[in-house]
Design a protein around this motif. Structure first.
Motif, PDB file in Angstrom:
ATOM      1  N   TRP A  87       7.508  -2.545  11.434  1.00  0.00           N
ATOM      2  CA  TRP A  87       6.775  -2.378  10.173  1.00  0.00           C
ATOM      3  C   TRP A  87       7.685  -2.590   8.974  1.00  0.00           C
ATOM      4  N   GLN A  88       8.859  -2.011   9.029  1.00  0.00           N
ATOM      5  CA  GLN A  88       9.798  -2.156   7.924  1.00  0.00           C
ATOM      6  C   GLN A  88      10.188  -3.620   7.732  1.00  0.00           C
ATOM      7  N   ASN A  89      10.373  -4.331   8.830  1.00  0.00           N
ATOM      8  CA  ASN A  89      10.746  -5.745   8.760  1.00  0.00           C
ATOM      9  C   ASN A  89       9.601  -6.632   8.290  1.00  0.00           C
ATOM     10  N   HIS A  90       8.387  -6.089   8.323  1.00  0.00           N
ATOM     11  CA  HIS A  90       7.215  -6.877   7.935  1.00  0.00           C
ATOM     12  C   HIS A  90       6.544  -6.343   6.671  1.00  0.00           C
ATOM     13  N   GLY A  91       7.329  -5.691   5.823  1.00  0.00           N
ATOM     14  CA  GLY A  91       6.854  -5.388   4.475  1.00  0.00           C
ATOM     15  C   GLY A  91       6.196  -4.048   4.277  1.00  0.00           C
ATOM     16  N   VAL A  92       6.279  -3.139   5.267  1.00  0.00           N
ATOM     17  CA  VAL A  92       5.732  -1.784   5.094  1.00  0.00           C
ATOM     18  C   VAL A  92       6.880  -0.883   4.650  1.00  0.00           C
ATOM     19  N   LYS A  93       6.761  -0.302   3.451  1.00  0.00           N
ATOM     20  CA  LYS A  93       7.887   0.424   2.864  1.00  0.00           C
ATOM     21  C   LYS A  93       7.582   1.886   2.523  1.00  0.00           C
TER      22      LYS A  93
ATOM     23  N   GLU B 200       1.993   4.453   3.477  1.00  0.00           N
ATOM     24  CA  GLU B 200       1.578   3.306   4.283  1.00  0.00           C
ATOM     25  C   GLU B 200       1.839   3.559   5.765  1.00  0.00           C
TER      26      GLU B 200
ATOM     27  N   LYS C 188       2.318  -9.851   7.225  1.00  0.00           N
ATOM     28  CA  LYS C 188       3.122  -9.568   6.052  1.00  0.00           C
ATOM     29  C   LYS C 188       2.428  -8.524   5.182  1.00  0.00           C
ATOM     30  N   GLY C 189       3.140  -7.460   4.870  1.00  0.00           N
ATOM     31  CA  GLY C 189       2.601  -6.451   3.966  1.00  0.00           C
ATOM     32  C   GLY C 189       1.647  -5.480   4.636  1.00  0.00           C
TER      33      GLY C 189
ATOM     34  N   ASN D 165      -0.710  -5.680   8.269  1.00  0.00           N
ATOM     35  CA  ASN D 165      -0.221  -4.751   9.292  1.00  0.00           C
ATOM     36  C   ASN D 165      -1.283  -3.723   9.673  1.00  0.00           C
TER      37      ASN D 165
END
Length: 274
Positions: free
Chosen positions: A155-161, A165, A225-226, A230
């Motif tokens: 998730w972190q690598n795909h834009g979830v911060k 979320e 992405k984002g 996700n």
């Protein structure tokens, strides 16, 4: 799990700095333990008002860092060993000295774990063992922790911060897998602040792992992405586990979702009264 330390059965959230090679401790958690305050944030505010020197240097030794929490990553006020010792000096508490020794021990244990990662895993197993869990359950729980970490990394690598979320995506998987969000699931089991997964039985752990492992596989192959994309992947991963759960329930005539929990009897009675 590895970022939560226990002092007298109370949780202290931590984060490890790879660049500095040292632990940072969540100040709010430490203050809550030392003072038994129900509102540690207000206690910290009053503490800084009383101790002007502490307040002046606060930003130098209390940085805001990203900490792994049950709901995902969150920005929190933290301090390293030196900073924590300075804060403890301003808190009149009979727990101060044993807590200082505990802080030093946690720091040395982390160095051991870096040199030998198996030590961290073994300590987690020992913690569950002390709580009365069976060896078979512990092995499943350890695997579920690893699967969860793989998913959050993706998730972190795909834009979830953001923390919120992570919580929403987790709820999406849970809803599709079990028909319940984590908060609804806690209500079924009579839990309050406890970690839900620590109260799963074998089948609940297995289907939880299937939902998250499936989501990880989908994220890796679909490359969302984002948050929005996700969320769709999370729902798809949960649906795979949900379909398997429904198939099993159809064959056995029994629900997978259980009211069973691992609370001690006194704790169970207390939670039921709330």
């Amino acid at each position: 799990m590895s970022n939560i330390k226990l002092f007298e059965s109370k949780k202290v959230r931590t984060t490890w700095s790879e660049t500095e090679e040292k632990w940072y401790f969540v100040v709010e958690d430490v203050v809550a333990i030392l003072t038994d305050s129900k509102d540690p944030k207000q206690y910290i505010k009053r503490l800084r008002q009383r101790d002007e020197e502490l307040s002046k240097g606060w930003v130098q030794f209390v940085p805001t860092l990203t900490v792994e929490t049950a709901g995902g990553k969150q920005r929190m006020n933290c301090a390293d060993l030196k900073g924590m010792f300075r804060i403890i000096q301003s808190i009149p508490s009979p727990k101060a000295e044993p807590f200082k020794r505990w802080l030093a021990q946690v720091g040395s244990e982390r160095i051991e774990e870096i040199e030998n990662p198996e030590i961290a895993t073994q300590r987690t197993r020992e913690l569950y063992k002390l709580k009365g869990y069976s060896d078979d359950w512990i092995e499943k729980r350890m695997r579920s922790i690893a699967i969860r970490e793989e998913l959050t990394d993706e998730w972190q690598n795909h834009g979830v911060k953001e923390k919120v979320e992570y919580a929403i995506l987790t709820a999406e998987i849970s809803k599709a897998t079990f028909g319940l969000t984590p908060s609804e699931y806690k209500h079924v089991k009579g839990l309050k602040s406890q970690n839900l997964r620590d109260h799963f039985n074998d089948l609940e752990l297995i289907f939880s792992m299937l939902g998250e492992a499936s989501t990880t596989a989908i994220v890796r192959t679909q490359n969302p992405k984002g948050f929005v994309q996700n969320k769709q992947a999370a729902r798809q991963g949960g649906e795979i586990a949900g379909d398997a759960r429904k198939a099993l329930e159809l064959k056995t005539g029994e629900r997978v979702v259980s009211e069973e929990n691992y609370l001690p009897e006194k704790k169970k009675a207390k939670e039921l009264k709330k």
